[in-house]
Enzyme design. Structure first.
Site, PDB file in Angstrom:
ATOM      1  N   SER A 136     -13.862   3.978   0.483  1.00 32.78           N
ATOM      2  CA  SER A 136     -12.659   3.123   0.561  1.00 32.78           C
ATOM      3  C   SER A 136     -11.447   3.788  -0.058  1.00 32.78           C
ATOM      4  O   SER A 136     -10.482   3.108  -0.408  1.00 32.78           O
ATOM      5  CB  SER A 136     -12.893   1.782  -0.153  1.00 32.78           C
ATOM      6  OG  SER A 136     -13.697   0.951   0.632  1.00 32.78           O
ATOM      7  N   THR A 175     -12.296   0.750  -3.947  1.00 28.80           N
ATOM      8  CA  THR A 175     -10.964   1.185  -4.385  1.00 28.80           C
ATOM      9  C   THR A 175     -11.063   1.696  -5.812  1.00 28.80           C
ATOM     10  O   THR A 175     -11.750   1.083  -6.628  1.00 28.80           O
ATOM     11  CB  THR A 175     -10.005  -0.034  -4.384  1.00 28.80           C
ATOM     12  OG1 THR A 175      -9.753  -0.394  -3.043  1.00 28.80           O
ATOM     13  CG2 THR A 175      -8.697   0.263  -5.099  1.00 28.80           C
ATOM     14  N   THR A 195      -6.458   3.546  -2.430  1.00 33.32           N
ATOM     15  CA  THR A 195      -7.459   2.951  -1.528  1.00 33.32           C
ATOM     16  C   THR A 195      -7.136   3.228  -0.062  1.00 33.32           C
ATOM     17  O   THR A 195      -5.976   3.500   0.284  1.00 33.32           O
ATOM     18  CB  THR A 195      -7.497   1.421  -1.744  1.00 33.32           C
ATOM     19  OG1 THR A 195      -8.595   0.862  -1.032  1.00 33.32           O
ATOM     20  CG2 THR A 195      -6.227   0.740  -1.245  1.00 33.32           C
ATOM     21  N   ARG A 220      -1.606  -3.362   8.081  1.00 33.57           N
ATOM     22  CA  ARG A 220      -1.910  -4.211   6.922  1.00 33.57           C
ATOM     23  C   ARG A 220      -1.777  -3.408   5.619  1.00 33.57           C
ATOM     24  O   ARG A 220      -2.247  -2.292   5.502  1.00 33.57           O
ATOM     25  CB  ARG A 220      -3.331  -4.756   7.055  1.00 33.57           C
ATOM     26  CG  ARG A 220      -3.779  -5.679   5.896  1.00 33.57           C
ATOM     27  CD  ARG A 220      -4.564  -4.924   4.846  1.00 33.57           C
ATOM     28  NE  ARG A 220      -5.167  -5.822   3.869  1.00 33.57           N
ATOM     29  CZ  ARG A 220      -5.805  -5.405   2.788  1.00 33.57           C
ATOM     30  NH1 ARG A 220      -5.928  -4.123   2.525  1.00 33.57           N
ATOM     31  NH2 ARG A 220      -6.315  -6.266   1.941  1.00 33.57           N
ATOM     32  N   VAL A 221      -1.106  -4.009   4.661  1.00 31.16           N
ATOM     33  CA  VAL A 221      -0.999  -3.420   3.326  1.00 31.16           C
ATOM     34  C   VAL A 221      -1.680  -4.375   2.358  1.00 31.16           C
ATOM     35  O   VAL A 221      -1.463  -5.582   2.425  1.00 31.16           O
ATOM     36  CB  VAL A 221       0.480  -3.209   2.935  1.00 31.16           C
ATOM     37  CG1 VAL A 221       0.606  -2.797   1.475  1.00 31.16           C
ATOM     38  CG2 VAL A 221       1.118  -2.158   3.840  1.00 31.16           C
ATOM     39  N   GLY A 222      -2.501  -3.824   1.480  1.00 35.26           N
ATOM     40  CA  GLY A 222      -3.206  -4.668   0.510  1.00 35.26           C
ATOM     41  C   GLY A 222      -2.496  -4.719  -0.823  1.00 35.26           C
ATOM     42  O   GLY A 222      -1.291  -4.440  -0.937  1.00 35.26           O
ATOM     43  N   ASP A 223      -3.236  -5.087  -1.837  1.00 37.58           N
ATOM     44  CA  ASP A 223      -2.674  -5.234  -3.183  1.00 37.58           C
ATOM     45  C   ASP A 223      -2.471  -3.905  -3.901  1.00 37.58           C
ATOM     46  O   ASP A 223      -1.630  -3.799  -4.800  1.00 37.58           O
ATOM     47  CB  ASP A 223      -3.610  -6.097  -4.037  1.00 37.58           C
ATOM     48  CG  ASP A 223      -4.998  -5.462  -4.172  1.00 37.58           C
ATOM     49  OD1 ASP A 223      -5.552  -5.028  -3.135  1.00 37.58           O
ATOM     50  OD2 ASP A 223      -5.506  -5.368  -5.299  1.00 37.58           O
ATOM     51  N   THR A 252      -9.637  -4.515  -7.814  1.00 34.59           N
ATOM     52  CA  THR A 252     -10.345  -4.076  -6.624  1.00 34.59           C
ATOM     53  C   THR A 252     -10.899  -5.316  -5.928  1.00 34.59           C
ATOM     54  O   THR A 252     -11.057  -6.355  -6.559  1.00 34.59           O
ATOM     55  CB  THR A 252     -11.476  -3.086  -6.975  1.00 34.59           C
ATOM     56  OG1 THR A 252     -12.165  -2.728  -5.776  1.00 34.59           O
ATOM     57  CG2 THR A 252     -12.484  -3.685  -7.943  1.00 34.59           C
ATOM     58  N   GLY A 253     -11.173  -5.193  -4.636  1.00 32.96           N
ATOM     59  CA  GLY A 253     -11.689  -6.342  -3.895  1.00 32.96           C
ATOM     60  C   GLY A 253     -10.685  -6.822  -2.862  1.00 32.96           C
ATOM     61  O   GLY A 253      -9.830  -6.050  -2.422  1.00 32.96           O
ATOM     62  N   GLY A 295      -7.691  -7.829  -1.429  1.00 35.40           N
ATOM     63  CA  GLY A 295      -6.356  -7.713  -1.986  1.00 35.40           C
ATOM     64  C   GLY A 295      -5.441  -8.898  -1.757  1.00 35.40           C
ATOM     65  O   GLY A 295      -4.537  -9.154  -2.563  1.00 35.40           O
TER      66      GLY A 295
HETATM   67  C1  SD4 Z   1      -7.336  -3.918  -0.521  1.00 33.91           C
HETATM   68  N1  SD4 Z   1      -8.014  -4.136  -2.821  1.00 33.91           N
HETATM   69  O1  SD4 Z   1      -6.801  -3.162   0.255  1.00 33.91           O
HETATM   70  C2  SD4 Z   1      -8.138  -3.305  -1.651  1.00 33.91           C
HETATM   71  C3  SD4 Z   1      -9.541  -3.106  -1.164  1.00 33.91           C
HETATM   72  C4  SD4 Z   1     -10.520  -2.769  -2.219  1.00 33.91           C
HETATM   73  O2  SD4 Z   1     -12.431  -1.851  -2.814  1.00 33.91           O
HETATM   74  O3  SD4 Z   1     -10.353  -2.957  -3.378  1.00 33.91           O
HETATM   75  N2  SD4 Z   1     -11.618  -2.234  -1.869  1.00 33.91           N
HETATM   76  O4  SD4 Z   1      -7.329  -5.140  -0.401  1.00 33.91           O
END
Ligand code: SD4
Length: 333
Positions: free
Chosen positions: A90, A193, A211, A221-224, A244-245, A247
């Site tokens: 990831s 991540t 990540t 798409r953009v995450g956190d 992590t997780g 987002g």
């Molecule tokens: C996201 N937080 O793009 C990231 C993904 C992630 O381990 O943490 N994966 O949402």
């Protein structure tokens, strides 16, 4: 103030406080005794990072710190190890692609002086964290995205690379042929991540987060992870946190900023991580496969970690001990 009005105001405030007290008391009662954590008394320098590949990233970060390097260099060098490792699925090279088969990367870095840099939806560059650092140091901006970020990276001398490994190309074809639509799922996606926080011998704190985001995410798409305050926040007077997780939940609650602000109010890093997870549980009513994990560090080098679901691990390096710990989680109690 007339006495009846004063009474009503006091009653209102008292009720509010009792309500909040209740909520926090509930949270703390529910969470107490469930913390799995290292018990070392802090001695600087210290590095903490997410997931088992954090061990290798910590190794590099600590090497920088033990050579009298600064926390900012340590966090950048540390997460570059995960970015270059195709086994870390990831992050960076070898990360899962989006729903169109492209690997797009998000990363950010934050310095002890409060400066920050970030890139999102960056293609073809193996080390987005280093591009983020250049954004921080060479531009008046905080974040560059997509094509603009890529052009900036090329201007800065970064080499284009094919980030899609044969293994991930296969995984993409399999997913495409399965007819499945994107759905966040902590059980089958690799949530790895890397967020890494370091405090150097001088007591200065920096952080980095990088990540490839959620597997098979919507293109664009953009995450956190590249959002300052969501995936990462550092305040050198107080401490730092990273996530992590899934987002979207971190973005909706500005999780890392929340943790640092809770530490400013006197919460320990552990308590602050627990409260940030709890905030998500209360506000967002997570779906059955939901996962989120936070790590945090304060100015004294105390650390904390907490997740929504079981399974979140973090790596903690202090002295000559670079070890992997299972974090506590809301759901296994
Ligand atoms: C996201 N937080 O793009 C990231 C993904 C992630 O381990 O943490 N994966 O949402």
């Amino acid at each position: 103030m007339p006495s009846r009005r004063k009474f009503l105001v006091q009653t209102f405030i008292g009720g509010l406080a009792a309500g909040l007290g209740c909520r926090y008391a509930y949270a703390n009662t529910m969470l107490s005794g469930q913390i799995i954590h290292n018990t070392l008394a802090p001695s600087l320098p210290i590095v903490i990072s997410t997931w088992s590949h954090g061990i290798a990233a910590n190794e590099m970060a600590m090497k920088v710190l033990k050579n009298k390097g600064k926390s900012l260099d340590a966090v950048e060098q540390g997460v570059r190890v995960s970015e270059a490792d195709p086994l870390v699925e990831s992050v960076g090279y070898g990360g899962f692609p989006d729903a169109s088969g492209e690997v797009t990367l998000d990363a950010c870095i934050m310095a002890p002086d409060g400066n920050a840099g970030s890139v999102s939806c960056l293609k073809h560059i193996m080390h987005p964290v280093s591009v983020a650092r250049r954004v921080m140091e060479k531009t008046p901006h905080v974040m560059l995205t997509g094509e603009g970020a890529y052009k900036f990276a090329l201007d800065q001398g970064f080499e284009p690379t094919n980030l899609l490994t044969p293994k991930m190309e296969k995984a993409f074809q399999k997913w495409k042929n399965s007819g499945l639509r994107y759905a966040p799922n902590a059980n089958w996606e690799n949530h790895d991540t890397i967020g890494l926080l370091a405090i150097d011998e001088q007591g200065d704190i920096a952080g980095a987060c990088t990540t490839s985001g959620m597997a098979f995410k919507h293109p664009g798409r953009v995450g956190d992870s590249p959002i300052i305050g969501a995936g990462l926040f550092v305040d050198n007077e107080v401490g730092a946190a990273t996530a992590t997780g899934e987002g979207e939940a971190v973005m909706k609650t500005l999780g890392s900023f929340l943790i640092v602000e809770l530490m400013r109010q006197g919460y320990s890093p552990q308590q602050a991580c627990e409260q940030a997870v709890h905030r998500i549980a209360i506000k967002l009513k997570p779906h059955p496969n939901f996962q989120i994990g936070y790590i945090a560090m304060n100015k004294a080098g105390e650390t904390g970690a907490y997740a929504y679901a079981p399974g979140f691990q973090y790596a903690h390096y202090q002295g000559d001990k670079n070890e992997l710990y299972n974090s506590g989680s809301m759901q296994n109690h």
